[in-house]
Design a protein around this motif. Structure first.
Motif, PDB file in Angstrom:
ATOM      1  N   UNK A  77      61.274  25.999  48.380  1.00  0.00           N
ATOM      2  CA  UNK A  77      62.502  26.744  48.616  1.00  0.00           C
ATOM      3  C   UNK A  77      63.464  26.628  47.440  1.00  0.00           C
ATOM      4  N   UNK A  78      64.322  27.583  47.370  1.00  0.00           N
ATOM      5  CA  UNK A  78      65.400  27.526  46.377  1.00  0.00           C
ATOM      6  C   UNK A  78      66.579  26.849  47.064  1.00  0.00           C
ATOM      7  N   UNK A  79      67.296  26.067  46.316  1.00  0.00           N
ATOM      8  CA  UNK A  79      68.430  25.348  46.890  1.00  0.00           C
ATOM      9  C   UNK A  79      69.722  26.102  46.657  1.00  0.00           C
ATOM     10  N   UNK A 133      73.032  22.294  48.997  1.00  0.00           N
ATOM     11  CA  UNK A 133      71.789  21.543  49.223  1.00  0.00           C
ATOM     12  C   UNK A 133      71.455  20.671  48.015  1.00  0.00           C
ATOM     13  N   UNK A 134      71.564  21.245  46.820  1.00  0.00           N
ATOM     14  CA  UNK A 134      71.275  20.483  45.597  1.00  0.00           C
ATOM     15  C   UNK A 134      72.282  19.358  45.414  1.00  0.00           C
ATOM     16  N   UNK A 135      73.558  19.623  45.715  1.00  0.00           N
ATOM     17  CA  UNK A 135      74.592  18.586  45.590  1.00  0.00           C
ATOM     18  C   UNK A 135      74.338  17.456  46.582  1.00  0.00           C
ATOM     19  N   UNK A 184      72.605  24.966  38.682  1.00  0.00           N
ATOM     20  CA  UNK A 184      72.125  26.085  37.867  1.00  0.00           C
ATOM     21  C   UNK A 184      71.078  26.969  38.538  1.00  0.00           C
ATOM     22  N   UNK A 185      70.609  26.586  39.730  1.00  0.00           N
ATOM     23  CA  UNK A 185      69.694  27.447  40.468  1.00  0.00           C
ATOM     24  C   UNK A 185      68.226  27.097  40.337  1.00  0.00           C
ATOM     25  N   UNK A 186      67.884  26.229  39.403  1.00  0.00           N
ATOM     26  CA  UNK A 186      66.494  25.815  39.222  1.00  0.00           C
ATOM     27  C   UNK A 186      66.451  24.305  39.028  1.00  0.00           C
ATOM     28  N   UNK A 187      65.445  23.671  39.614  1.00  0.00           N
ATOM     29  CA  UNK A 187      65.326  22.205  39.511  1.00  0.00           C
ATOM     30  C   UNK A 187      65.107  21.726  38.090  1.00  0.00           C
ATOM     31  N   UNK A 209      76.730  13.671  31.913  1.00  0.00           N
ATOM     32  CA  UNK A 209      75.590  14.012  31.058  1.00  0.00           C
ATOM     33  C   UNK A 209      74.875  15.214  31.643  1.00  0.00           C
ATOM     34  N   UNK A 210      73.970  15.809  30.871  1.00  0.00           N
ATOM     35  CA  UNK A 210      73.177  16.949  31.315  1.00  0.00           C
ATOM     36  C   UNK A 210      71.746  16.491  31.553  1.00  0.00           C
ATOM     37  N   UNK A 211      71.246  16.766  32.739  1.00  0.00           N
ATOM     38  CA  UNK A 211      69.856  16.433  33.061  1.00  0.00           C
ATOM     39  C   UNK A 211      69.452  17.303  34.240  1.00  0.00           C
ATOM     40  N   UNK A 212      68.202  17.681  34.304  1.00  0.00           N
ATOM     41  CA  UNK A 212      67.733  18.524  35.415  1.00  0.00           C
ATOM     42  C   UNK A 212      67.630  17.696  36.694  1.00  0.00           C
TER      43      UNK A 212
END
Length: 149
Positions: free
Chosen positions: A75-77, A81-83, A98-101, A116-119
């Motif tokens: 599923x897409x978050x 949900x991602x937070x 950003x819409x993608x894992x 920091x930036x990280x997926x």
């Protein structure tokens, strides 16, 4: 020639793991067993993610290699949900998901609070913070509430 009953397993074979050790490893990865430990790390085992509740049937070796649940992998978050997943790993978002894992996401470390930036994918698999080198912790929001009491 017969091996002694308590001897180490033959080379290349998985070592014996007690049910208590296996369950502890499974819980550390963010799963709750749904059935008794099957007796070795290569046999499928039914479990449920403690964050999203998704049931899984996989081996303990796969859990060791892949980390934890992918919270309904297909599923897409939504941002929320991602937070929530990020919060369960001890981090907080500094911008919309950003819409993608696999896309870099501006987040703050839960330990040192540095941005920091990280997926989400790399955070979930345990990649540590580039500032304090603390790995994300796997816990549930309910665990955080109980720990703060």
């Amino acid at each position: 020639m017969r091996r002694a009953q308590n001897a180490d397993p033959a080379p290349g074979r998985p070592s014996a793991l007690s049910a208590e050790q296996a369950v502890a490893e499974l819980r550390e990865a963010g799963f709750e067993p749904e059935e008794d430990y099957p007796g070795n790390t290569l046999t499928s085992w039914t479990m449920r993610c403690t964050i999203c509740g998704t049931p899984r049937r996989t081996t303990l070796n796969n859990v060791r290699r892949k980390g934890g649940c992918w919270h309904g992998d297909d599923r897409r978050f939504t941002h929320q949900q991602a937070a929530d997943i990020l919060a369960a790993l001890g981090h907080r978002p500094l911008e919309d998901y950003p819409g993608r894992r696999i896309a870099p996401w501006h987040v703050a470390c839960g330990a040192c609070h540095q941005p920091y930036h990280r997926s989400l994918s790399l955070i979930h698999t345990g990649r540590p913070c580039p500032h304090c080198h603390t790995a994300p912790r796997r816990t549930t929001p309910d665990h955080d509430k109980e720990a703060s009491r």
